[in-house]
Design an enzyme around this catalytic site. Structure first.
Site, PDB file in Angstrom:
ATOM      1  N   TYR A 123       4.304   3.830  -1.676  1.00  0.00           N
ATOM      2  CA  TYR A 123       4.772   3.071  -0.503  1.00  0.00           C
ATOM      3  C   TYR A 123       4.123   1.698  -0.416  1.00  0.00           C
ATOM      4  O   TYR A 123       4.557   0.843   0.357  1.00  0.00           O
ATOM      5  CB  TYR A 123       4.481   3.853   0.795  1.00  0.00           C
ATOM      6  CG  TYR A 123       3.009   3.975   1.110  1.00  0.00           C
ATOM      7  CD1 TYR A 123       2.377   3.068   1.958  1.00  0.00           C
ATOM      8  CD2 TYR A 123       2.234   4.977   0.541  1.00  0.00           C
ATOM      9  CE1 TYR A 123       1.019   3.154   2.240  1.00  0.00           C
ATOM     10  CE2 TYR A 123       0.874   5.085   0.810  1.00  0.00           C
ATOM     11  CZ  TYR A 123       0.274   4.169   1.654  1.00  0.00           C
ATOM     12  OH  TYR A 123      -1.063   4.254   1.910  1.00  0.00           O
ATOM     13  N   MET A 180       0.414  -3.640  -2.036  1.00  0.00           N
ATOM     14  CA  MET A 180      -0.500  -3.904  -0.939  1.00  0.00           C
ATOM     15  C   MET A 180      -1.125  -2.575  -0.501  1.00  0.00           C
ATOM     16  O   MET A 180      -0.635  -1.923   0.413  1.00  0.00           O
ATOM     17  CB  MET A 180       0.230  -4.557   0.240  1.00  0.00           C
ATOM     18  CG  MET A 180      -0.743  -5.025   1.311  1.00  0.00           C
ATOM     19  SD  MET A 180       0.097  -5.740   2.730  1.00  0.00           S
ATOM     20  CE  MET A 180       0.588  -4.254   3.586  1.00  0.00           C
ATOM     21  N   PRO A 181      -2.200  -2.173  -1.194  1.00  0.00           N
ATOM     22  CA  PRO A 181      -2.862  -0.933  -0.807  1.00  0.00           C
ATOM     23  C   PRO A 181      -3.377  -1.018   0.631  1.00  0.00           C
ATOM     24  O   PRO A 181      -4.018  -1.999   1.000  1.00  0.00           O
ATOM     25  CB  PRO A 181      -4.029  -0.817  -1.789  1.00  0.00           C
ATOM     26  CG  PRO A 181      -3.666  -1.711  -2.925  1.00  0.00           C
ATOM     27  CD  PRO A 181      -2.826  -2.809  -2.341  1.00  0.00           C
ATOM     28  N   HIS A 182      -3.047  -0.005   1.421  1.00  0.00           N
ATOM     29  CA  HIS A 182      -3.521   0.045   2.811  1.00  0.00           C
ATOM     30  C   HIS A 182      -3.383   1.462   3.332  1.00  0.00           C
ATOM     31  O   HIS A 182      -2.622   2.255   2.793  1.00  0.00           O
ATOM     32  CB  HIS A 182      -2.719  -0.918   3.694  1.00  0.00           C
ATOM     33  CG  HIS A 182      -1.265  -0.569   3.781  1.00  0.00           C
ATOM     34  ND1 HIS A 182      -0.371  -0.858   2.767  1.00  0.00           N
ATOM     35  CD2 HIS A 182      -0.543   0.073   4.731  1.00  0.00           C
ATOM     36  CE1 HIS A 182       0.830  -0.419   3.104  1.00  0.00           C
ATOM     37  NE2 HIS A 182       0.758   0.153   4.293  1.00  0.00           N
ATOM     38  N   ALA A 183      -4.149   1.751   4.364  1.00  0.00           N
ATOM     39  CA  ALA A 183      -4.058   3.022   5.073  1.00  0.00           C
ATOM     40  C   ALA A 183      -4.104   2.682   6.566  1.00  0.00           C
ATOM     41  O   ALA A 183      -4.047   1.517   6.945  1.00  0.00           O
ATOM     42  CB  ALA A 183      -5.187   3.962   4.652  1.00  0.00           C
TER      43      ALA A 183
END
Length: 155
Positions: free
Chosen positions: A56, A65-68
């Protein structure tokens, strides 16, 4: 916000080598852990989320765009930018990824603001994907990256 964070947190690494997408994401999150803006568990949440939901984090071909979520380890809104010498593949994705912009948003407003700055910086209405990653991939120094961001945000 993007430029200030990259400067303040010393969170730009160019022409890196990573064995796989997990290692590529780790380079970015390690920069933010070192800067004190995220907890180490933020990385684990990103990996878990990708393993559950698929990649995702891919915004455009070649760009992730790595994110949590903020509650998964964000201390302060921050960004890290990592480019790879050799792109890495994500399962189920045709295009490998060579630009990783890690986003740690302290709340959903900051998250959206950050996403908009990234999009504005890389925007290229003339390309098929709508994004010009070469702008970033051509950069050899942190100063080059900051100049690209300045140029894009002042257009």
């Amino acid at each position: 916000m993007l430029k200030e964070s990259l400067v303040e947190n010393n969170s730009i690494k160019l022409n890196q080598t990573a064995a796989d997408w997990k290692e590529a994401i780790k380079i970015g999150t390690d920069l933010l852990v070192a800067a004190g803006t995220i907890e180490p568990r933020y990385y684990d949440h990103i990996i878990d989320n990708i393993e559950k939901m698929g990649p995702y984090i891919i915004l455009a071909p070649g760009l992730a765009m790595p994110h949590a979520r903020p509650e998964e380890g964000v201390i302060k809104t921050s960004f890290a930018l990592v480019t790879l010498k050799e792109p890495v593949a994500f399962q189920g994705e045709e295009e490998p990824v060579s630009v990783f912009i890690t986003l740690a948003g302290s709340d959903s407003d900051k998250h959206m603001e950050g996403l908009m700055e990234i999009t504005q910086t890389l925007d290229d209405p003339d390309s098929e994907s709508g994004v010009d990653l070469d702008k970033i991939l051509r950069c050899q120094t942190k100063e080059d990256v900051l100049a690209v961001i300045d140029a894009a945000l002042n257009e």
